[in-house]
Design a protein around this motif. Sequence first.
Motif, PDB file in Angstrom:
ATOM      1  N   GLU A   4    -117.724-117.720 -27.605  1.00  0.00           N
ATOM      2  CA  GLU A   4    -117.266-119.092 -27.356  1.00  0.00           C
ATOM      3  C   GLU A   4    -118.034-119.770 -26.227  1.00  0.00           C
ATOM      4  OE1 GLU A   4    -114.535-116.411 -26.743  1.00  0.00           O
ATOM      5  OE2 GLU A   4    -115.086-116.259 -28.840  1.00  0.00           O
ATOM      6  N   ASP A   5    -118.703-118.989 -25.373  1.00  0.00           N
ATOM      7  CA  ASP A   5    -119.466-119.543 -24.252  1.00  0.00           C
ATOM      8  C   ASP A   5    -120.855-120.005 -24.666  1.00  0.00           C
ATOM      9  OD1 ASP A   5    -117.460-118.891 -22.282  1.00  0.00           O
ATOM     10  OD2 ASP A   5    -118.158-116.810 -22.382  1.00  0.00           O
ATOM     11  N   PHE A   6    -121.284-119.620 -25.859  1.00  0.00           N
ATOM     12  CA  PHE A   6    -122.691-119.823 -26.203  1.00  0.00           C
ATOM     13  C   PHE A   6    -123.130-121.282 -26.122  1.00  0.00           C
ATOM     14  CE2 PHE A   6    -126.232-120.725 -29.004  1.00  0.00           C
ATOM     15  CZ  PHE A   6    -127.195-119.939 -28.390  1.00  0.00           C
ATOM     16  N   GLU A   7    -122.333-122.195 -26.618  1.00  0.00           N
ATOM     17  CA  GLU A   7    -122.734-123.603 -26.593  1.00  0.00           C
ATOM     18  C   GLU A   7    -123.008-124.077 -25.170  1.00  0.00           C
ATOM     19  OE1 GLU A   7    -120.709-127.795 -27.805  1.00  0.00           O
ATOM     20  OE2 GLU A   7    -120.579-126.200 -29.312  1.00  0.00           O
ATOM     21  N   SER A   8    -122.122-123.735 -24.245  1.00  0.00           N
ATOM     22  CA  SER A   8    -122.316-124.114 -22.834  1.00  0.00           C
ATOM     23  C   SER A   8    -123.531-123.424 -22.245  1.00  0.00           C
ATOM     24  CB  SER A   8    -121.077-123.752 -22.014  1.00  0.00           C
ATOM     25  OG  SER A   8    -119.955-124.463 -22.456  1.00  0.00           O
ATOM     26  N   SER A  61    -131.176-125.165 -21.928  1.00  0.00           N
ATOM     27  CA  SER A  61    -131.991-126.319 -22.307  1.00  0.00           C
ATOM     28  C   SER A  61    -132.234-127.271 -21.140  1.00  0.00           C
ATOM     29  CB  SER A  61    -131.327-127.070 -23.465  1.00  0.00           C
ATOM     30  OG  SER A  61    -131.223-126.216 -24.587  1.00  0.00           O
ATOM     31  N   ILE A  62    -131.265-127.386 -20.247  1.00  0.00           N
ATOM     32  CA  ILE A  62    -131.411-128.238 -19.062  1.00  0.00           C
ATOM     33  C   ILE A  62    -132.379-127.612 -18.059  1.00  0.00           C
ATOM     34  CG2 ILE A  62    -130.196-129.068 -16.986  1.00  0.00           C
ATOM     35  CD1 ILE A  62    -127.713-129.453 -18.838  1.00  0.00           C
ATOM     36  N   CYS A  63    -132.276-126.292 -17.893  1.00  0.00           N
ATOM     37  CA  CYS A  63    -132.990-125.613 -16.813  1.00  0.00           C
ATOM     38  C   CYS A  63    -134.427-125.235 -17.135  1.00  0.00           C
ATOM     39  CB  CYS A  63    -132.212-124.367 -16.393  1.00  0.00           C
ATOM     40  SG  CYS A  63    -130.633-124.744 -15.613  1.00  0.00           S
ATOM     41  N   TYR A  64    -134.764-125.100 -18.402  1.00  0.00           N
ATOM     42  CA  TYR A  64    -136.097-124.621 -18.763  1.00  0.00           C
ATOM     43  C   TYR A  64    -136.839-125.631 -19.621  1.00  0.00           C
ATOM     44  CZ  TYR A  64    -134.574-120.114 -16.993  1.00  0.00           C
ATOM     45  OH  TYR A  64    -134.117-119.110 -16.182  1.00  0.00           O
ATOM     46  N   LEU A  86    -131.769-116.009 -16.404  1.00  0.00           N
ATOM     47  CA  LEU A  86    -130.801-116.414 -15.393  1.00  0.00           C
ATOM     48  C   LEU A  86    -130.980-117.907 -15.187  1.00  0.00           C
ATOM     49  CD1 LEU A  86    -129.745-114.669 -12.189  1.00  0.00           C
ATOM     50  CD2 LEU A  86    -130.419-117.051 -12.070  1.00  0.00           C
ATOM     51  N   ALA A  87    -129.890-118.641 -15.214  1.00  0.00           N
ATOM     52  CA  ALA A  87    -129.959-120.090 -14.992  1.00  0.00           C
ATOM     53  C   ALA A  87    -128.651-120.588 -14.406  1.00  0.00           C
ATOM     54  CB  ALA A  87    -130.264-120.821 -16.301  1.00  0.00           C
TER      55      ALA A  87
END
Length: 151
Positions: free
Chosen positions: A13-17, A23-26, A74-75
């Motif tokens: 359930e955490d995958f989307e977040s 996507s934001i960090c890399y 890690l992000a």
Amino acid sequence: MIDGLTIRKGEEEDFESVYEIESICYDFPWGSGEFYDDFVWNRRGYWIVAEIKNQVIGFAGIWFKLGEFHIVNLAVLPEKRRMGIGNALVSELISFAKKSKGRYIFLEVEDENTNAIELYKGFGFRVIRRIEGYYAENGKSALLMIKELNK
């Protein structure tokens, strides 16, 4: 420790977040499908999330085989950095590796990412070597780092 911060095992359930943070960090995030498969199905992987008030704000993953561990990702959300969340994530991965009778933890980090390099050095990681052109997407080099867990 940050008030209200929880570090726990990542769930499907955490995958989307988690993928949104990736996507934001890399600039060149993992492909969604391959990341999902690793996050949910990899038996030799262990993924954790950092959350505050039920909002995932960071994550980390490690692979393991025969006593060797490899931090693969890690992000932390940019607005939540420099608060100790990365420290908490790395600390949890090290604890997991020690409990699992690990001997070493390896990782690659972009050689220009001084914040991450200092974070890892603070946990006793040391540079083994530089890998020229490690990141195929942009040709940047990486440092291969190791932490011996019996020290």
